[in-house]
Scaffold this motif. Structure first.
Motif, PDB file in Angstrom:
ATOM      1  N   LYS A 147      64.601  35.767  51.802  1.00 51.86           N
ATOM      2  CA  LYS A 147      64.805  37.127  51.301  1.00 51.86           C
ATOM      3  C   LYS A 147      63.651  37.541  50.379  1.00 51.86           C
ATOM      4  CE  LYS A 147      68.474  40.030  49.518  1.00 51.86           C
ATOM      5  NZ  LYS A 147      69.882  40.086  49.151  1.00 51.86           N
ATOM      6  N   GLN A 148      63.216  36.637  49.530  1.00 55.76           N
ATOM      7  CA  GLN A 148      62.112  36.943  48.616  1.00 55.76           C
ATOM      8  C   GLN A 148      60.805  37.156  49.384  1.00 55.76           C
ATOM      9  OE1 GLN A 148      62.427  33.543  46.020  1.00 55.76           O
ATOM     10  NE2 GLN A 148      63.701  34.649  44.548  1.00 55.76           N
ATOM     11  N   ILE A 149      60.570  36.350  50.409  1.00 56.05           N
ATOM     12  CA  ILE A 149      59.363  36.501  51.223  1.00 56.05           C
ATOM     13  C   ILE A 149      59.374  37.856  51.919  1.00 56.05           C
ATOM     14  CG2 ILE A 149      58.192  35.677  53.312  1.00 56.05           C
ATOM     15  CD1 ILE A 149      59.066  32.812  52.415  1.00 56.05           C
ATOM     16  N   VAL A 150      60.493  38.210  52.534  1.00 53.52           N
ATOM     17  CA  VAL A 150      60.600  39.486  53.242  1.00 53.52           C
ATOM     18  C   VAL A 150      60.477  40.644  52.261  1.00 53.52           C
ATOM     19  CG1 VAL A 150      62.157  40.977  54.573  1.00 53.52           C
ATOM     20  CG2 VAL A 150      61.917  38.562  55.180  1.00 53.52           C
ATOM     21  N   TRP A 151      61.087  40.539  51.113  1.00 58.27           N
ATOM     22  CA  TRP A 151      61.012  41.595  50.097  1.00 58.27           C
ATOM     23  C   TRP A 151      59.557  41.824  49.663  1.00 58.27           C
ATOM     24  CZ3 TRP A 151      63.685  45.508  48.599  1.00 58.27           C
ATOM     25  CH2 TRP A 151      63.486  46.102  47.365  1.00 58.27           C
ATOM     26  N   ARG A 152      58.831  40.739  49.367  1.00 58.46           N
ATOM     27  CA  ARG A 152      57.422  40.873  48.968  1.00 58.46           C
ATOM     28  C   ARG A 152      56.582  41.460  50.098  1.00 58.46           C
ATOM     29  NH1 ARG A 152      58.283  35.708  46.459  1.00 58.46           N
ATOM     30  NH2 ARG A 152      57.303  34.727  48.260  1.00 58.46           N
ATOM     31  N   MET A 153      56.863  41.035  51.340  1.00 53.97           N
ATOM     32  CA  MET A 153      56.141  41.546  52.483  1.00 53.97           C
ATOM     33  C   MET A 153      56.367  43.050  52.634  1.00 53.97           C
ATOM     34  SD  MET A 153      56.727  40.765  56.489  1.00 53.97           S
ATOM     35  CE  MET A 153      58.316  41.541  56.343  1.00 53.97           C
ATOM     36  N   LEU A 154      57.615  43.496  52.516  1.00 54.25           N
ATOM     37  CA  LEU A 154      57.923  44.916  52.648  1.00 54.25           C
ATOM     38  C   LEU A 154      57.297  45.743  51.527  1.00 54.25           C
ATOM     39  CD1 LEU A 154      61.647  44.654  53.775  1.00 54.25           C
ATOM     40  CD2 LEU A 154      59.675  45.287  55.183  1.00 54.25           C
ATOM     41  N   LEU A 155      57.312  45.212  50.315  1.00 55.77           N
ATOM     42  CA  LEU A 155      56.666  45.918  49.202  1.00 55.77           C
ATOM     43  C   LEU A 155      55.162  46.043  49.437  1.00 55.77           C
ATOM     44  CD1 LEU A 155      58.485  44.458  46.068  1.00 55.77           C
ATOM     45  CD2 LEU A 155      58.612  46.792  46.966  1.00 55.77           C
ATOM     46  N   SER A 156      54.550  44.984  49.938  1.00 59.01           N
ATOM     47  CA  SER A 156      53.117  44.996  50.231  1.00 59.01           C
ATOM     48  C   SER A 156      52.793  46.021  51.322  1.00 59.01           C
ATOM     49  CB  SER A 156      52.671  43.603  50.652  1.00 59.01           C
ATOM     50  OG  SER A 156      51.316  43.607  50.989  1.00 59.01           O
ATOM     51  N   LEU A 157      53.612  46.055  52.379  1.00 62.10           N
ATOM     52  CA  LEU A 157      53.394  47.028  53.446  1.00 62.10           C
ATOM     53  C   LEU A 157      53.563  48.455  52.939  1.00 62.10           C
ATOM     54  CD1 LEU A 157      55.225  45.306  56.439  1.00 62.10           C
ATOM     55  CD2 LEU A 157      52.773  45.675  56.192  1.00 62.10           C
ATOM     56  N   ALA A 158      54.578  48.678  52.120  1.00 59.86           N
ATOM     57  CA  ALA A 158      54.810  50.021  51.568  1.00 59.86           C
ATOM     58  C   ALA A 158      53.644  50.445  50.677  1.00 59.86           C
ATOM     59  CB  ALA A 158      56.114  50.041  50.779  1.00 59.86           C
ATOM     60  N   LYS A 159      53.161  49.522  49.859  1.00 54.86           N
ATOM     61  CA  LYS A 159      52.028  49.796  48.976  1.00 54.86           C
ATOM     62  C   LYS A 159      50.783  50.154  49.794  1.00 54.86           C
ATOM     63  CE  LYS A 159      49.480  47.455  45.264  1.00 54.86           C
ATOM     64  NZ  LYS A 159      49.388  46.191  44.523  1.00 54.86           N
ATOM     65  N   SER A 160      50.552  49.405  50.859  1.00 58.42           N
ATOM     66  CA  SER A 160      49.405  49.644  51.723  1.00 58.42           C
ATOM     67  C   SER A 160      49.497  51.007  52.410  1.00 58.42           C
ATOM     68  CB  SER A 160      49.319  48.528  52.770  1.00 58.42           C
ATOM     69  OG  SER A 160      48.298  48.784  53.687  1.00 58.42           O
ATOM     70  N   ARG A 161      50.680  51.334  52.913  1.00 53.09           N
ATOM     71  CA  ARG A 161      50.874  52.637  53.566  1.00 53.09           C
ATOM     72  C   ARG A 161      50.712  53.784  52.584  1.00 53.09           C
ATOM     73  NH1 ARG A 161      55.881  51.449  57.715  1.00 53.09           N
ATOM     74  NH2 ARG A 161      54.669  50.148  59.113  1.00 53.09           N
ATOM     75  N   PHE A 162      51.222  53.604  51.367  1.00 54.33           N
ATOM     76  CA  PHE A 162      51.088  54.637  50.340  1.00 54.33           C
ATOM     77  C   PHE A 162      49.617  54.882  50.028  1.00 54.33           C
ATOM     78  CE2 PHE A 162      50.756  56.012  45.923  1.00 54.33           C
ATOM     79  CZ  PHE A 162      51.611  57.104  45.927  1.00 54.33           C
ATOM     80  N   ARG A 163      48.883  53.790  49.852  1.00 50.17           N
ATOM     81  CA  ARG A 163      47.453  53.925  49.566  1.00 50.17           C
ATOM     82  C   ARG A 163      46.712  54.615  50.713  1.00 50.17           C
ATOM     83  NH1 ARG A 163      45.955  48.112  46.783  1.00 50.17           N
ATOM     84  NH2 ARG A 163      46.679  48.686  44.695  1.00 50.17           N
ATOM     85  N   ASN A 164      47.039  54.248  51.943  1.00 56.33           N
ATOM     86  CA  ASN A 164      46.383  54.871  53.095  1.00 56.33           C
ATOM     87  C   ASN A 164      46.720  56.353  53.189  1.00 56.33           C
ATOM     88  OD1 ASN A 164      45.194  52.451  53.843  1.00 56.33           O
ATOM     89  ND2 ASN A 164      46.779  51.943  55.325  1.00 56.33           N
ATOM     90  N   MET A 165      47.957  56.717  52.901  1.00 51.70           N
ATOM     91  CA  MET A 165      48.363  58.128  52.982  1.00 51.70           C
ATOM     92  C   MET A 165      47.665  58.977  51.938  1.00 51.70           C
ATOM     93  SD  MET A 165      52.491  57.878  53.743  1.00 51.70           S
ATOM     94  CE  MET A 165      52.771  59.242  52.654  1.00 51.70           C
ATOM     95  N   HIS A 166      47.385  58.378  50.772  1.00 46.98           N
ATOM     96  CA  HIS A 166      46.814  59.145  49.662  1.00 46.98           C
ATOM     97  C   HIS A 166      45.337  58.851  49.432  1.00 46.98           C
ATOM     98  CE1 HIS A 166      50.708  60.753  48.628  1.00 46.98           C
ATOM     99  NE2 HIS A 166      51.218  59.542  48.775  1.00 46.98           N
ATOM    100  N   GLY A 167      44.721  58.103  50.339  1.00 43.25           N
ATOM    101  CA  GLY A 167      43.291  57.823  50.235  1.00 43.25           C
ATOM    102  C   GLY A 167      42.903  57.005  49.028  1.00 43.25           C
ATOM    103  N   ILE A 168      43.813  56.173  48.561  1.00 41.60           N
ATOM    104  CA  ILE A 168      43.552  55.327  47.395  1.00 41.60           C
ATOM    105  C   ILE A 168      43.019  53.983  47.892  1.00 41.60           C
ATOM    106  CG2 ILE A 168      44.581  54.192  45.390  1.00 41.60           C
ATOM    107  CD1 ILE A 168      46.806  56.352  45.528  1.00 41.60           C
ATOM    108  N   SER A 169      41.978  53.457  47.230  1.00 42.90           N
ATOM    109  CA  SER A 169      41.433  52.161  47.650  1.00 42.90           C
ATOM    110  C   SER A 169      42.094  51.028  46.930  1.00 42.90           C
ATOM    111  CB  SER A 169      39.965  52.034  47.395  1.00 42.90           C
ATOM    112  OG  SER A 169      39.293  53.208  47.323  1.00 42.90           O
TER     113      SER A 169
END
Length: 67
Positions: A45-67
């Motif tokens: 559960k912790q591995i999946v939670w961290r993975m999902l947070l990382s994916l969400a963070k990456s998508r957010f950065r890509n959507m807003h042009g943040i490096s």
């Protein structure tokens, strides 16, 4: 699929182990959704939670042009 249903009777769940990188790619590409599975222990559960947070963070950065 009917053959499996006839052979096993009622629908079953399958307990498998999957490489985290491959699992991440399945989530990333939309081939599997978080509602399609459940974690069977706290470590998973912790591995999946961290993975999902990382994916969400990456998508957010890509959507807003943040490096």
């Amino acid at each position: 699929m009917k053959i499996l249903h006839l052979f096993f009777g009622t629908p079953l769940t399958v307990k498998i182990e999957i490489d985290t990188k491959f699992f991440t790619s399945l989530i990333e590409t939309g081939q599997i959704h978080v509602t399609d599975f459940r974690c069977l222990d706290l470590s998973s559960k912790q591995i999946v939670w961290r993975m999902l947070l990382s994916l969400a963070k990456s998508r957010f950065r890509n959507m807003h042009g943040i490096s």
